[in-house]
Design an enzyme around this catalytic site. Structure first.
Site, PDB file in Angstrom:
ATOM      1  N   LYS A   1     -32.241 -13.313  16.307  1.00  0.00           N
ATOM      2  CA  LYS A   1     -32.109 -11.902  16.641  1.00  0.00           C
ATOM      3  C   LYS A   1     -30.673 -11.463  16.335  1.00  0.00           C
ATOM      4  O   LYS A   1     -30.411 -10.365  15.895  1.00  0.00           O
ATOM      5  CB  LYS A   1     -32.410 -11.736  18.134  1.00  0.00           C
ATOM      6  CG  LYS A   1     -32.434 -10.323  18.641  1.00  0.00           C
ATOM      7  CD  LYS A   1     -32.716 -10.315  20.138  1.00  0.00           C
ATOM      8  CE  LYS A   1     -32.779  -8.915  20.706  1.00  0.00           C
ATOM      9  NZ  LYS A   1     -32.738  -8.925  22.171  1.00  0.00           N
ATOM     10  N   GLN A   2     -29.727 -12.381  16.597  1.00  0.00           N
ATOM     11  CA  GLN A   2     -28.302 -12.081  16.450  1.00  0.00           C
ATOM     12  C   GLN A   2     -27.564 -13.401  16.228  1.00  0.00           C
ATOM     13  O   GLN A   2     -28.081 -14.463  16.586  1.00  0.00           O
ATOM     14  CB  GLN A   2     -27.784 -11.417  17.719  1.00  0.00           C
ATOM     15  CG  GLN A   2     -27.879 -12.317  18.942  1.00  0.00           C
ATOM     16  CD  GLN A   2     -28.095 -11.539  20.221  1.00  0.00           C
ATOM     17  OE1 GLN A   2     -29.220 -11.313  20.629  1.00  0.00           O
ATOM     18  NE2 GLN A   2     -27.004 -11.145  20.846  1.00  0.00           N
TER      19      GLN A   2
ATOM     20  N   GLU B   1     -31.418 -14.546  21.183  1.00  0.00           N
ATOM     21  CA  GLU B   1     -32.522 -14.417  22.151  1.00  0.00           C
ATOM     22  C   GLU B   1     -33.892 -14.648  21.524  1.00  0.00           C
ATOM     23  O   GLU B   1     -34.906 -14.487  22.198  1.00  0.00           O
ATOM     24  CB  GLU B   1     -32.439 -13.051  22.832  1.00  0.00           C
ATOM     25  CG  GLU B   1     -31.184 -12.945  23.687  1.00  0.00           C
ATOM     26  CD  GLU B   1     -31.046 -11.616  24.417  1.00  0.00           C
ATOM     27  OE1 GLU B   1     -31.647 -10.635  23.985  1.00  0.00           O
ATOM     28  OE2 GLU B   1     -30.292 -11.588  25.416  1.00  0.00           O
TER      29      GLU B   1
ATOM     30  N   TRP C   1     -22.655  -9.818  28.863  1.00  0.00           N
ATOM     31  CA  TRP C   1     -21.520 -10.453  28.167  1.00  0.00           C
ATOM     32  C   TRP C   1     -20.938  -9.524  27.115  1.00  0.00           C
ATOM     33  O   TRP C   1     -19.882  -9.790  26.571  1.00  0.00           O
ATOM     34  CB  TRP C   1     -21.959 -11.769  27.514  1.00  0.00           C
ATOM     35  CG  TRP C   1     -22.868 -11.596  26.307  1.00  0.00           C
ATOM     36  CD1 TRP C   1     -23.938 -10.751  26.197  1.00  0.00           C
ATOM     37  CD2 TRP C   1     -22.781 -12.273  25.048  1.00  0.00           C
ATOM     38  NE1 TRP C   1     -24.527 -10.877  24.956  1.00  0.00           N
ATOM     39  CE2 TRP C   1     -23.839 -11.804  24.224  1.00  0.00           C
ATOM     40  CE3 TRP C   1     -21.921 -13.243  24.527  1.00  0.00           C
ATOM     41  CZ2 TRP C   1     -24.059 -12.260  22.927  1.00  0.00           C
ATOM     42  CZ3 TRP C   1     -22.141 -13.698  23.240  1.00  0.00           C
ATOM     43  CH2 TRP C   1     -23.198 -13.205  22.455  1.00  0.00           C
ATOM     44  N   ASP C   2     -21.623  -8.430  26.833  1.00  0.00           N
ATOM     45  CA  ASP C   2     -21.118  -7.436  25.876  1.00  0.00           C
ATOM     46  C   ASP C   2     -19.666  -7.079  26.226  1.00  0.00           C
ATOM     47  O   ASP C   2     -18.836  -6.862  25.348  1.00  0.00           O
ATOM     48  CB  ASP C   2     -21.963  -6.150  25.927  1.00  0.00           C
ATOM     49  CG  ASP C   2     -23.456  -6.391  25.730  1.00  0.00           C
ATOM     50  OD1 ASP C   2     -23.940  -7.456  26.154  1.00  0.00           O
ATOM     51  OD2 ASP C   2     -24.142  -5.524  25.177  1.00  0.00           O
TER      52      ASP C   2
END
Ligand code: IFM
Length: 491
Positions: free
Chosen positions: A354-355, A242, A115-116
């Site tokens: 994580k993000q 994640e 998805w980046d």
């Protein structure tokens, strides 16, 4: 090869070697409609000088729009250009290849696409080089059949795009942080919509884009369930963070899926009115039932978005606030990134990121939150975000700028923009981080210039960091070019 030449003592002799690469994969693309022999002939005729001149012209054209000018920091200027060059170089341009998470630079992630591309790189290409944006989206359109197969393998209707792939088939080995990231479907649709809104190019919708939007909407409708006291719920998913897996009603996923469902219904009406023949063709081709659009609208209206009244916060998902917060004080610096030192089962039991996940929703789905909600939720989640993912800092920077923390936004931005040149995460040996590279452009445009573009309507709400004198960018928008220059007192 052995060459015999007529060389003369004391005079240089130049040997030019021209190489062109081909693969069986290229045979489907228009680039190779030129037979290799003819192509070689053209290359020989141009020679090195001619090819270099062609390339220079191509790059000049790119930089004319792409260049971002920051007055007040030369190293920053260097890194932004470095990042944009990598993006241009790495992006697939034939509609059959995409953009590897590591670009063309290393073996990390085995060249796979995530998805980046859609959430991080597509905004950059949509505003700077829309034809590349179109090619990247065409890759998804060309792999729609594989996505249909995948959905049916999981006993679902519609299409499910792979979390990581190189040829359209799912390549993730660990489903809790792979296939369960169903949000990829909505991310692709989000990027497609942004491309259409920014470029004004609706032809992509008639060339497969619409079908992709309809099939992904079908998937969401089939995946979710109407549950009493809640509404339309999407259970057992993994959101962008994640460090939390397999949960119910991830706010990011539900909001993005809602937009996917509504866009499908909206486009269906548009095609019915504007392109009735195409409408009839598509209804027949995918056996679309009359009531489907109504179902999608209903599911969107009933979409369950968890909210904690007492805390006045959005939980990342149904169960997030019932977990303990990770013990940051007792975690030594040397144990980051956590994924290398703790088993996922340990990490999944805690509130730890994580993000950005909910914070990414604050950005991409901003119109559904008040300014106060944005700040409260940012404050809560930023404290528990490790930034272990390279996709983290740019989103933290964008939302920090929006809620008024300009200097915090600046420090997150510096981390993202120099990620590879300074080897911030110590893993550049595996390849560059293309999402962070594109994220550095997004931090400038969506963060410091404060662009918001929902529905293709552009608004700016700028925040200039103290260290800079000005920012200058150009954006392609519906066939024109918009030049934006932000100074301390004016924009
Ligand atoms: O897509 C990302 C994911 O969000 C975090 N892990 C790395 C992937 C590739 O960059």
């Amino acid at each position: 090869h052995r060459y015999t030449i007529q060389a003369r003592r004391g005079l240089p002799f130049t040997l030019e070697k021209i190489i062109s690469y081909h693969s069986s994969h290229d045979a489907r693309t228009s680039a190779l409609n030129v037979p290799p022999r003819q192509l070689r002939k053209k290359l020989y005729a141009l020679g090195f000088e001619g090819l270099a001149a062609e390339q220079a012209e191509y790059l000049q054209d790119f930089w004319r729009i792409a260049d971002v000018k920051i007055e007040g920091d030369a190293s920053l200027q260097q890194s932004l250009r470095f990042n944009m060059f990598h993006l241009l170089q790495a992006a697939g341009k034939d509609g059959y290849t995409n953009l590897g998470a590591k670009g063309l630079t290393g073996e990390g992630y085995e060249g796979h696409y995530f998805w980046d591309t859609e959430i991080y790189a597509l905004p950059f290409f949509s505003y700077i080089q829309p034809e590349i944006a179109r090619s990247l989206l065409s890759f998804r359109i060309h792999t729609l059949d594989q996505a249909r197969e995948r959905a049916s393998e999981l006993r679902h209707k519609g299409a499910l795009f792979p979390w990581r792939t190189i040829n359209g088939h799912e390549a993730s080995a660990y489903f809790p942080a792979g296939t369960a990231q169903y949000h990829i479907n909505a991310d692709i649709v989000y990027a497609l919509r942004k491309y259409v809104d920014v470029s004004g190019d609706t032809s992509i919708l008639l060339e497969g884009g619409l079908e992709l939007v309809l099939e992904t909407a079908r998937f969401w409708y089939d995946l979710g369930d109407f549950l009493p006291q809640k509404g339309f719920c999407i259970n057992m998913v993994t959101g962008p963070n994640e460090y939390t897996a397999l949960v119910n009603n991830n706010v990011y996923t539900n909001m993005m899926a809602r937009e996917n469902l509504l866009y499908a219904a909206e486009l269906l009406l548009w095609v019915q009115q504007e392109h009735p023949r195409h409408y009839r063709r598509i209804v027949q081709a995918i056996h679309l039932h009359q009531k489907e659009a109504g179902n999608w609208r209903y599911a969107a209206a009933e979409m369950y978005i968890p909210y904690d009244e007492e805390k006045e916060l959005f939980p990342q998902d149904d169960s997030f606030f019932s977990k303990a917060v990770w013990d940051f004080k007792r975690t030594p610096h040397s144990n980051y990134p956590l994924l290398l030192y703790y088993h996922p089962l340990t990490i999944y039991r805690y509130q730890i990121l994580k993000q950005p996940d909910l914070v990414l929703a604050l950005f991409l789905q901003g119109k559904h939150f008040t300014q106060d909600q944005k700040r409260r939720n940012y404050d809560y989640y930023d404290r528990i975000t490790t930034g272990d993912s390279s996709l983290s800092a740019c989103v933290q920077s964008i939302v920090a700028a929006e809620v008024g923390y300009t200097e915090k936004a600046y420090s997150y931005f510096m981390k993202t923009v120099r990620m590879d040149l300074d080897d911030v995460n110590g893993n550049v040996k595996d390849g560059v981080h293309t999402a962070a590279m594109a994220g550095s452009w997004m931090s400038i445009v969506y963060g410091f210039l404060g662009l918001r573009d929902a529905g293709g309507k552009l608004c700016f709400s700028p925040h200039l960091p103290a260290a800079w004198k000005s920012i200058g960018v150009s954006l392609r928008y519906r066939g024109g070019v918009l030049a934006v220059r932000l100074q301390r007192e004016s924009i």
